[in-house]
Write a protein that holds these residues in place. Structure first.
Motif, PDB file in Angstrom:
ATOM      1  N   TRP A  52      37.916  34.739  37.776  1.00 53.79           N
ATOM      2  CA  TRP A  52      38.483  34.414  39.089  1.00 53.79           C
ATOM      3  C   TRP A  52      38.446  32.920  39.351  1.00 53.79           C
TER       4      TRP A  52
ATOM      5  N   ARG B 129      35.136  44.865  40.378  1.00 52.89           N
ATOM      6  CA  ARG B 129      34.904  43.458  40.711  1.00 52.89           C
ATOM      7  C   ARG B 129      36.210  42.792  41.137  1.00 52.89           C
ATOM      8  N   GLN B 131      38.753  44.152  42.616  1.00 55.02           N
ATOM      9  CA  GLN B 131      39.033  44.561  43.991  1.00 55.02           C
ATOM     10  C   GLN B 131      38.205  43.747  44.971  1.00 55.02           C
ATOM     11  N   GLU B 132      36.890  43.579  44.683  1.00 57.36           N
ATOM     12  CA  GLU B 132      36.018  42.832  45.587  1.00 57.36           C
ATOM     13  C   GLU B 132      36.513  41.403  45.745  1.00 57.36           C
ATOM     14  N   PHE B 133      36.787  40.748  44.614  1.00 57.60           N
ATOM     15  CA  PHE B 133      37.219  39.361  44.680  1.00 57.60           C
ATOM     16  C   PHE B 133      38.536  39.217  45.398  1.00 57.60           C
ATOM     17  N   THR B 135      39.922  41.123  47.763  1.00 53.42           N
ATOM     18  CA  THR B 135      39.793  41.274  49.208  1.00 53.42           C
ATOM     19  C   THR B 135      39.128  40.043  49.807  1.00 53.42           C
ATOM     20  N   GLU B 136      38.119  39.490  49.077  1.00 51.89           N
ATOM     21  CA  GLU B 136      37.465  38.291  49.594  1.00 51.89           C
ATOM     22  C   GLU B 136      38.453  37.130  49.651  1.00 51.89           C
ATOM     23  N   MET B 137      39.255  36.982  48.587  1.00 56.83           N
ATOM     24  CA  MET B 137      40.226  35.901  48.538  1.00 56.83           C
ATOM     25  C   MET B 137      41.233  36.031  49.670  1.00 56.83           C
ATOM     26  N   GLU B 138      41.680  37.278  49.922  1.00 56.59           N
ATOM     27  CA  GLU B 138      42.664  37.477  50.993  1.00 56.59           C
ATOM     28  C   GLU B 138      42.062  37.129  52.335  1.00 56.59           C
ATOM     29  N   LYS B 139      40.765  37.490  52.513  1.00 53.45           N
ATOM     30  CA  LYS B 139      40.083  37.156  53.774  1.00 53.45           C
ATOM     31  C   LYS B 139      40.072  35.648  53.958  1.00 53.45           C
ATOM     32  N   GLN B 140      39.678  34.926  52.890  1.00 56.66           N
ATOM     33  CA  GLN B 140      39.599  33.466  52.984  1.00 56.66           C
ATOM     34  C   GLN B 140      40.972  32.870  53.290  1.00 56.66           C
ATOM     35  N   GLU B 143      41.753  33.448  56.905  1.00 59.14           N
ATOM     36  CA  GLU B 143      40.993  32.533  57.764  1.00 59.14           C
ATOM     37  C   GLU B 143      41.586  31.138  57.722  1.00 59.14           C
TER      38      GLU B 143
END
Lengths: 66, 152
Positions: A52, B129, B131-133, B135-140, B143
């Motif tokens: 990533w 992993r 999926q987790e990354f 969703t986190e990236m989309e959140k960032q 924001e």
């Protein structure tokens, strides 16, 4: 609409390449067993995290190069 | 049309929820909506493994959803076939090296089984992993977009 389909294709391709790379880097060959050992599991986690970061860096560089 | 069928149609048509395919009371776009909703519910698990943004689908206009779902099914079929080929090639390359006989040796067979199992496990874990990354990236990103719009 076409953008959404292209975006989806990109995501699927990204996932496939990530899986292939992490499998090449992390799986112990010759194959001893089918279940992932603790070392292999943590290797896969770290591999995904680093992948990533590489995606982010390459994206930045490509964006700034244009 | 039989009497019973007409009765069912009339009964449900009054409620606006006819289950029959031949019902004319429900406007076609609403029927399509119901079918799409059912499809998404049935295939939720499979879509989740593909990291498909089910929530984002809600924003698309109705007439595009059906063609998108068709495209999605094609993509799923293509992807599973591609996975099949890739896995076969990988396990063959890694496990099979003895060409003194036409048939697979016992250890080569076991090796192929372990290879498949291992690849599936790696794929599942990586998918998690991923999926987790994502969703986190989309959140960032959301924001950052919010802050950018606030500054304006």
């Amino acid at each position: 609409m076409a953008m959404a389909a292209t975006e989806l294709e990109y995501r699927v391709e990204l996932l496939n390449r990530m899986v292939a790379s992490c499998h090449d880097k992390c799986s112990a060959k010759p194959y001893k067993e089918g279940v992932l050992s603790v070392g292999e599991s943590s290797c896969v986690d770290r591999c995904a995290a680093k992948y990533w970061q590489v995606v982010a860096i390459v994206g930045q560089l490509l964006g700034s190069a244009k | 049309m039989s009497v019973a069928r007409i009765a069912v149609q009339q009964h449900y048509c009054q409620a606006g929820a006819c289950p029959l395919q031949s019902c004319n009371c429900i406007p076609s776009d609403l029927r399509q909506k119901r079918d799409i909703r059912n499809y998404l519910q049935r295939n939720q698990q499979q879509l989740a493994t593909m990291n498909f943004p089910v929530e984002a689908m809600a924003d698309l206009p109705e007439e595009h959803k059906a063609s998108f779902l068709q495209q999605l099914e094609h993509m799923q079929v293509r992807d599973s076939l591609r996975l099949y080929n890739a896995l076969v090639e990988r396990c063959f390359k890694d496990c099979v090296s003895d060409f003194r006989s036409k048939n697979l040796a016992k250890d080569e067979e076991k090796c192929v089984q372990k290879c498949c199992e291992k690849f599936m496990n790696v794929s599942a874990r990586t998918g998690m992993r991923f999926q987790e990354f994502f969703t986190e990236m989309e959140k960032q990103a959301a924001e950052a977009a919010k802050q950018a719009s606030k500054k304006r």
